[in-house]
Design an enzyme around this catalytic site. Structure first.
Site, PDB file in Angstrom:
ATOM      1  CB  SER A 220      -0.904   0.008   1.236  1.00 44.79           C
ATOM      2  OG  SER A 220      -1.792  -1.094   1.216  1.00 44.79           O
ATOM      3  N   GLY A 222      -0.258   4.478  -0.054  1.00 44.11           N
ATOM      4  CA  GLY A 222      -1.035   5.655   0.309  1.00 44.11           C
ATOM      5  C   GLY A 222      -1.710   6.268  -0.903  1.00 44.11           C
ATOM      6  CB  ALA A 223      -2.094   9.782  -1.933  1.00 44.65           C
ATOM      7  N   GLY A 251      -6.303   0.397   5.041  1.00 44.21           N
ATOM      8  CA  GLY A 251      -5.412  -0.666   4.586  1.00 44.21           C
ATOM      9  C   GLY A 251      -5.952  -2.050   4.900  1.00 44.21           C
ATOM     10  CG  ASP A 252      -6.638  -2.886   8.781  1.00 43.87           C
ATOM     11  OD1 ASP A 252      -5.469  -3.252   8.559  1.00 43.87           O
ATOM     12  OD2 ASP A 252      -6.954  -2.124   9.707  1.00 43.87           O
TER      13      ASP A 252
END
Length: 313
Positions: A220, A222-223, A251-252
């Site tokens: 992941s 983020g943006a 994220g989960d």
């Protein structure tokens, strides 16, 4: 069925505030309490999507009792491992522009007997699961190899193992061959011991984790989107998000979407992106339902912009 294991669960209290002024008396415009912990959130997201899940949790004290009750209300089957300590509570302060300030408690220490019982409980339920997802930090007490033992327990009964953890707990587990690891950008940089300035840097770091034993890496960013390296190849994807309300548990939710879609390949990556994007547009750590998803906002490609600067990591 997807079995989740959260060694250090929590109650998550989220307060929405107009602005965060240090030293001032703040009045919340909204507040909520949710069951917390990375694996707990994965189970909540699976249940919200109509999937089958069981959450194995070490719980203690009144906060633990409330956490189990809240999960039951959300349709999550809970298997409780009773502990002497009291389940922790975390605080999040959410501002209108999406800025989030979090205060996470350390959590209760697990005795060697409690840590062993938690692992034994997982062994007893893993045979009914397609995936066993071990998520979050280890509390004080368990050995650093605890997640490696979890991976071995899952494989022993034919289940696949996913890990969403970081630091030594992640590195120590790689030799056990987890089928999937899910670091964020900062965790991926920590794992390889260097900053990641571009998407190309993230690809090389993920390749290193695979060389050290991970079957697949879902990173992941983020943006900047998400990156997947697995047996189907290397894929990169992004999702358009009109406005961020809270990134707690996003994220989960993303991991849940990935596992729900089979846990491999570009379709699973697209599902991960859709679930994560939906989650950040909801308050607190609310998990998205199918009605919240916008697959049209997601793009996945094998044409990687390797020079893309990363804002995180």
């Amino acid at each position: 069925m997807i079995l989740t294991v959260t060694p250090n669960p929590s109650l998550d209290r989220t307060y929405e505030v107009r602005t965060l002024d240090r030293g001032a008396v703040l009045r919340a415009t909204a507040d909520r309490v949710d069951p917390g912990g990375k694996g707990v959130n994965v189970s909540r997201a699976i249940a919200a999507a109509g999937g089958r899940t069981t959450a194995v949790l070490p719980l203690g004290g009144p906060p633990g009792t409330l956490l189990a009750a809240l999960l039951a209300d959300r349709g999550v089957d809970v298997t409780v491992v009773s502990i002497a300590g009291q389940t922790r509570s975390n605080i999040s302060l959410a501002e209108p522009d999406g800025t989030l300030t979090k205060i996470n408690a350390a959590g209760p220490a697990l005795t060697p007997e409690e840590a062993a019982l938690l692992l034994a409980t997982v062994r007893g339920h893993a045979s009914a699961a397609g995936w066993v997802a071990g998520c979050g930090s280890l509390p004080p007490g368990p050995a650093g190899t605890w997640y490696a033992e979890l991976v071995a327990a899952a494989h022993a009964v034919g289940a696949r193992a996913a890990l969403d953890t970081s630091g030594p707990a992640l590195l120590d587990a790689l030799s056990a061959g987890p089928d999937l690891v899910k670091p964020n950008a900062a965790e991926l940089a920590e794992a390889v011991g260097r900053p990641l300035a571009t998407l190309g840097d993230a690809v090389k770091a993920a390749e290193e984790l695979r060389d050290r034993g991970a079957g697949a890496v879902l990173a992941s960013l983020g943006a900047d989107g998400q990156l997947l390296l697995d047996a189907t190849g290397t894929h990169y994807g992004r999702a358009e998000v009109p406005a961020v309300r809270s990134n707690v548990g996003a994220g989960d939710a993303s991991l849940a979407g990935f596992l729900l879609a089979g846990g491999t390949g570009p379709a699973a990556l697209a599902s991960a992106l859709a679930h994560g994007a939906a989650a950040v547009q909801l308050p607190g750590s609310v998990m998205p339902t199918p009605a919240d998803l916008d697959p049209a906002a997601v793009t996945v490609t094998r044409e990687l912009p390797l020079d893309l600067p990363l804002s995180e990591g």
